[in-house]
Design an enzyme around this catalytic site. Structure first.
Site, PDB file in Angstrom:
ATOM      1  N   ARG A 166     -13.700   5.767  -7.082  1.00  0.00           N
ATOM      2  CA  ARG A 166     -13.169   6.534  -5.959  1.00  0.00           C
ATOM      3  C   ARG A 166     -12.641   7.897  -6.441  1.00  0.00           C
ATOM      4  O   ARG A 166     -11.861   7.950  -7.376  1.00  0.00           O
ATOM      5  CB  ARG A 166     -12.071   5.735  -5.236  1.00  0.00           C
ATOM      6  N   LEU A 217       4.957   8.379  -3.158  1.00  0.00           N
ATOM      7  CA  LEU A 217       4.189   9.615  -2.968  1.00  0.00           C
ATOM      8  C   LEU A 217       4.634  10.659  -3.995  1.00  0.00           C
ATOM      9  O   LEU A 217       3.810  11.376  -4.565  1.00  0.00           O
ATOM     10  CB  LEU A 217       4.426  10.191  -1.567  1.00  0.00           C
ATOM     11  N   SER A 236       0.859  -1.191   0.000  1.00  0.00           N
ATOM     12  CA  SER A 236       0.000   0.000   0.000  1.00  0.00           C
ATOM     13  C   SER A 236       0.892   1.236   0.000  1.00  0.00           C
ATOM     14  O   SER A 236       2.015   1.205   0.491  1.00  0.00           O
ATOM     15  CB  SER A 236      -0.859   0.059   1.264  1.00  0.00           C
ATOM     16  N   CYS A 242      -5.709   7.440  -5.541  1.00  0.00           N
ATOM     17  CA  CYS A 242      -4.341   7.774  -5.132  1.00  0.00           C
ATOM     18  C   CYS A 242      -3.969   9.246  -5.148  1.00  0.00           C
ATOM     19  O   CYS A 242      -3.424   9.746  -4.164  1.00  0.00           O
ATOM     20  CB  CYS A 242      -3.355   7.026  -6.021  1.00  0.00           C
TER      21      CYS A 242
HETATM   22  C1  UDX Z   1      -2.142   6.464 -10.492  1.00  0.00           C
HETATM   23  C2  UDX Z   1      -0.678   6.337 -10.948  1.00  0.00           C
HETATM   24  O1  UDX Z   1      -0.618   6.566 -12.364  1.00  0.00           O
HETATM   25  C3  UDX Z   1      -0.142   4.959 -10.599  1.00  0.00           C
HETATM   26  O2  UDX Z   1       1.231   4.874 -10.943  1.00  0.00           O
HETATM   27  C4  UDX Z   1      -0.311   4.719  -9.116  1.00  0.00           C
HETATM   28  O3  UDX Z   1       0.114   3.428  -8.781  1.00  0.00           O
HETATM   29  C5  UDX Z   1      -1.761   4.900  -8.689  1.00  0.00           C
HETATM   30  O4  UDX Z   1      -2.223   6.199  -9.096  1.00  0.00           O
HETATM   31  P1  UDX Z   1      -4.469   5.612 -11.415  1.00  0.00           P
HETATM   32  O5  UDX Z   1      -5.073   6.478 -10.348  1.00  0.00           O
HETATM   33  O6  UDX Z   1      -4.949   4.203 -11.531  1.00  0.00           O
HETATM   34  O7  UDX Z   1      -2.896   5.520 -11.229  1.00  0.00           O
HETATM   35  O8  UDX Z   1      -4.738   6.294 -12.843  1.00  0.00           O
HETATM   36  P2  UDX Z   1      -3.980   7.387 -13.719  1.00  0.00           P
HETATM   37  O9  UDX Z   1      -3.869   6.859 -15.092  1.00  0.00           O
HETATM   38  O10 UDX Z   1      -2.750   7.885 -13.098  1.00  0.00           O
HETATM   39  O11 UDX Z   1      -5.052   8.572 -13.765  1.00  0.00           O
HETATM   40  C6  UDX Z   1      -5.400   9.304 -12.611  1.00  0.00           C
HETATM   41  C7  UDX Z   1      -6.391  10.391 -12.960  1.00  0.00           C
HETATM   42  O12 UDX Z   1      -5.782  11.412 -13.758  1.00  0.00           O
HETATM   43  C8  UDX Z   1      -7.589   9.892 -13.757  1.00  0.00           C
HETATM   44  O13 UDX Z   1      -8.764  10.510 -13.299  1.00  0.00           O
HETATM   45  C9  UDX Z   1      -7.276  10.326 -15.173  1.00  0.00           C
HETATM   46  O14 UDX Z   1      -8.425  10.506 -15.946  1.00  0.00           O
HETATM   47  C10 UDX Z   1      -6.562  11.640 -14.912  1.00  0.00           C
HETATM   48  N1  UDX Z   1      -5.664  12.022 -16.012  1.00  0.00           N
HETATM   49  C11 UDX Z   1      -4.559  11.267 -16.293  1.00  0.00           C
HETATM   50  C12 UDX Z   1      -5.933  13.166 -16.759  1.00  0.00           C
HETATM   51  O15 UDX Z   1      -6.915  13.857 -16.505  1.00  0.00           O
HETATM   52  N2  UDX Z   1      -5.077  13.513 -17.752  1.00  0.00           N
HETATM   53  C13 UDX Z   1      -3.962  12.786 -18.055  1.00  0.00           C
HETATM   54  O16 UDX Z   1      -3.221  13.174 -18.977  1.00  0.00           O
HETATM   55  C14 UDX Z   1      -3.709  11.618 -17.298  1.00  0.00           C
HETATM   56  P1  ADP Z   2      -6.469  -0.598  -2.973  1.00  0.00           P
HETATM   57  O1  ADP Z   2      -6.973   0.236  -4.115  1.00  0.00           O
HETATM   58  O2  ADP Z   2      -5.320   0.061  -2.245  1.00  0.00           O
HETATM   59  O3  ADP Z   2      -6.183  -2.010  -3.347  1.00  0.00           O
HETATM   60  P2  ADP Z   2      -8.994  -1.415  -1.807  1.00  0.00           P
HETATM   61  O4  ADP Z   2      -9.894  -0.652  -0.906  1.00  0.00           O
HETATM   62  O5  ADP Z   2      -9.464  -1.752  -3.186  1.00  0.00           O
HETATM   63  O6  ADP Z   2      -7.620  -0.603  -1.862  1.00  0.00           O
HETATM   64  O7  ADP Z   2      -8.576  -2.799  -1.115  1.00  0.00           O
HETATM   65  C1  ADP Z   2      -8.108  -2.935   0.179  1.00  0.00           C
HETATM   66  C2  ADP Z   2      -8.705  -4.214   0.766  1.00  0.00           C
HETATM   67  O8  ADP Z   2      -8.066  -4.459   2.024  1.00  0.00           O
HETATM   68  C3  ADP Z   2     -10.206  -4.160   1.048  1.00  0.00           C
HETATM   69  O9  ADP Z   2     -10.863  -5.174   0.311  1.00  0.00           O
HETATM   70  C4  ADP Z   2     -10.319  -4.401   2.573  1.00  0.00           C
HETATM   71  O10 ADP Z   2     -11.430  -5.210   2.920  1.00  0.00           O
HETATM   72  C5  ADP Z   2      -9.004  -5.123   2.870  1.00  0.00           C
HETATM   73  N1  ADP Z   2      -8.571  -5.028   4.268  1.00  0.00           N
HETATM   74  C6  ADP Z   2      -8.437  -3.922   5.035  1.00  0.00           C
HETATM   75  N2  ADP Z   2      -7.972  -4.242   6.265  1.00  0.00           N
HETATM   76  C7  ADP Z   2      -7.793  -5.590   6.292  1.00  0.00           C
HETATM   77  C8  ADP Z   2      -7.308  -6.543   7.265  1.00  0.00           C
HETATM   78  N3  ADP Z   2      -6.900  -6.145   8.474  1.00  0.00           N
HETATM   79  N4  ADP Z   2      -7.278  -7.841   6.930  1.00  0.00           N
HETATM   80  C9  ADP Z   2      -7.673  -8.249   5.698  1.00  0.00           C
HETATM   81  N5  ADP Z   2      -8.115  -7.409   4.730  1.00  0.00           N
HETATM   82  C10 ADP Z   2      -8.182  -6.104   5.011  1.00  0.00           C
END
Ligand code: UDX
Ligand code: ADP
Length: 475
Positions: free
Chosen positions: A347, A222, A136, A277
């Site tokens: 999300r 980050l 994570s 994220c």
């Molecule tokens: C992001 C990071 O890219 C990834 O490396 C990390 O592990 C998790 O966060 P993600 O959130 O899955 O991944 O999608 P990403 O493709 O980065 O897009 C994020 C947001 O930015 C989306 O809403 C997308 O639509 C928007 N975006 C992206 C734009 O608006 N313009 C762009 O040019 C690129």
């Molecule tokens: P990510 O996008 O980071 O994968 P999610 O919310 O999709 O995040 O997934 C995280 C998962 O971790 C959830 O399905 C949640 O139920 C699980 N989780 C959280 N705490 C625990 C725990 N203590 N033991 C097992 N599973 C857990």
């Protein structure tokens, strides 16, 4: 290579958390390493049941095939957390770390409750030596806390803690896992780092496996997300100027993106970034900077989120202003609810904010998204109207019930609509028959393209009044 019995014993992996990160990542490890047992556990039984079914909880192109190949062979999904911990020697923590909604650091700091619970449970159930891997995204120095919990609560076990952040993006997770730009492993024990590197080394060239100290690894994740989000906010800031001046943001993006120092990626102007994220990680970074007394640095990064909020608000305001300053009782088709294409994840989706703004103006919304279920759309909208105590007023509950409908056909969504708002860049929107849509709509037929995916000329020629991001509106 270090010669050690520890390095040569068979690897058994457990992953706590079967979400968007844990599920796909472990499926890929299991696919690529048929001799390694991979056990993914989650407290959420419904989610586990879905991982064991034909309809996975995560929509991700290509993921079905990966799971199908490994599940039942060396990939298991279950809620037997203790057993999985006991039987494994590498334990990934892939639980959610949402932004804290209460107490110190509310709205900024990461809520590490789930991480801490995992660490305590690992300490409780472990014997022998375990490598605990932070998957994570976490604030810098979380590993310190994890180590302390493990070492102070363990009965008969020793631990190495590694940071191995996941860089996959949703919608392209399978490709990103198969051919990542890099894999990052941070840790103090070179033996433990090597052990994990050996797993990835089965299919990823060794030069792409970077090793660092723990804190650099935690901070790199980050920082990567902050830089990516910053690029989106930067081009979105320019989109506002384009709309005011007659420049075209896509042309500007192309012009600057050909400069090899800038590069073309992540310059697509949009209705705002979403996803689990970007916002969370930047706020986390801001909180960390404030914690260390780096006020200017905190303010610098916070501006990325402020700009994103502005971009979302600007889009809804443009809709209302353009539609003669009122959308009350007007029907608006919402095309796309996911935070980006090729995912069912909602999300922090900008669609939530736009829908909330439009509902506050008493618009009637007809939502179409090819992957997001109706229940999820309604629950996101309910959540965004909740007060700080998590209460939803009767007025808002009723507003969502009466003014939101969800349909499964994009053309149906446009019937009798006054406007269309494109909020996710699903590919299917590019090939929509705009003539057919036009026939069904009220006049003037407004379209607000929050992703600049529609063929603007074709829609204009057909008679639509088209408003794109980063271009003045044209009819
Ligand atoms: C992001 C990071 O890219 C990834 O490396 C990390 O592990 C998790 O966060 P993600 O959130 O899955 O991944 O999608 P990403 O493709 O980065 O897009 C994020 C947001 O930015 C989306 O809403 C997308 O639509 C928007 N975006 C992206 C734009 O608006 N313009 C762009 O040019 C690129
Ligand atoms: P990510 O996008 O980071 O994968 P999610 O919310 O999709 O995040 O997934 C995280 C998962 O971790 C959830 O399905 C949640 O139920 C699980 N989780 C959280 N705490 C625990 C725990 N203590 N033991 C097992 N599973 C857990």
């Amino acid at each position: 290579m270090i010669a050690s019995p520890f390095l040569n014993s068979p690897i058994k992996i457990c992953c706590i958390g079967a979400g968007y990160v844990g599920g796909p990542t472990m499926a890929m490890i299991a696919k690529q390493c048929p001799d390694i047992q991979v056990h993914v556990v989650d407290l959420n039984q419904a989610r586990i049941d879905q991982w064991n079914s034909d309809v996975l909880p995560v929509y991700e192109p290509g993921l079905d095939d990966v799971v199908r190949e490994a599940r039942g062979r060396n990939l298991t999904f279950s809620s037997r957390v203790e057993t999985a911990i006991r039987e494994s020697n590498i334990i990934f923590i892939a639980v959610n770390t949402p932004t804290k909604s209460f107490g110190i650091g509310a709205g900024r700091a990461a809520n590490l409750e789930f991480i801490e619970k995992c660490a305590r449970q690992i300490a409780e159930c472990s014997t022998g030596h375990k490598i605990v891997v932070e998957k994570s995204t976490l604030p810098v120095r979380t590993a310190e806390a994890v180590k302390r919990i493990l070492n102070s609560s363990a009965k008969d076990a020793t631990f190495d803690v590694l940071s191995n952040p996941e860089f996959l993006a949703e919608g392209t997770a399978v490709q990103d896992l198969l051919q990542p730009d890099r894999v990052l492993i941070g840790g103090e024990s070179s033996e433990a780092v090597e052990r994990l590197a050996q797993v990835y080394g089965r299919w990823i060239p060794r030069e792409k496996i970077l090793t660092t100290n723990l804190w650099s690894s935690e901070l790199s994740k980050l920082t990567a997300n902050a830089f990516l989000a910053q690029r989106v906010s930067s081009i979105n800031a320019i989109s506002a100027l384009c709309e005011a001046t007659g420049a075209d943001v896509d042309e500007v993006a192309r012009a600057i993106g050909t400069d090899s120092r800038i590069g073309p990626k992540f310059l697509k102007s949009s209705v705002g970034f979403g996803g689990s994220c970007f916002q969370k990680d930047i706020l986390n970074l801001v909180y960390l900077c404030e914690h260390f007394g780096l006020r200017e640095v905190a303010q610098y990064w916070e501006q990325v989120v402020i700009m994103n909020d502005y971009q979302k608000r600007r889009f809804s305001e443009r809709i209302v202003r353009t539609m003669f300053h009122t959308v009350s009782d007007k029907k608006i088709a919402i095309w796309g609810f996911a935070f980006k294409k090729d995912t069912n994840d909602t999300r922090e989706s900008p669609a939530i904010h736009i829908c909330r703004d439009l509902l506050e103006e008493r618009a009637r919304l007809v939502v179409y998204d090819p992957q997001v279920p109706e229940k999820q759309i309604r629950s996101e909208l309910e959540a965004c109207f909740q007060d700080s105590n998590g209460r939803l007023s009767e007025t808002h509950k009723k507003l969502i019930e009466t003014n939101v409908s969800v349909v499964k056909d994009v053309y149906v969504s446009a019937q009798e609509a006054h406007a269309i708002a494109v909020l996710t860049e699903w590919d299917e929107f590019k090939t929509i028959d705009c003539g057919r849509v036009y026939e069904e709509m009220r006049r003037p037929a407004f379209v607000f393209d929050g992703r600049n995916v529609l063929d603007r000329k074709a829609w204009l020629d057909r008679g639509f009044e088209v408003h794109s991001i980063g271009r003045p509106g044209v009819s």
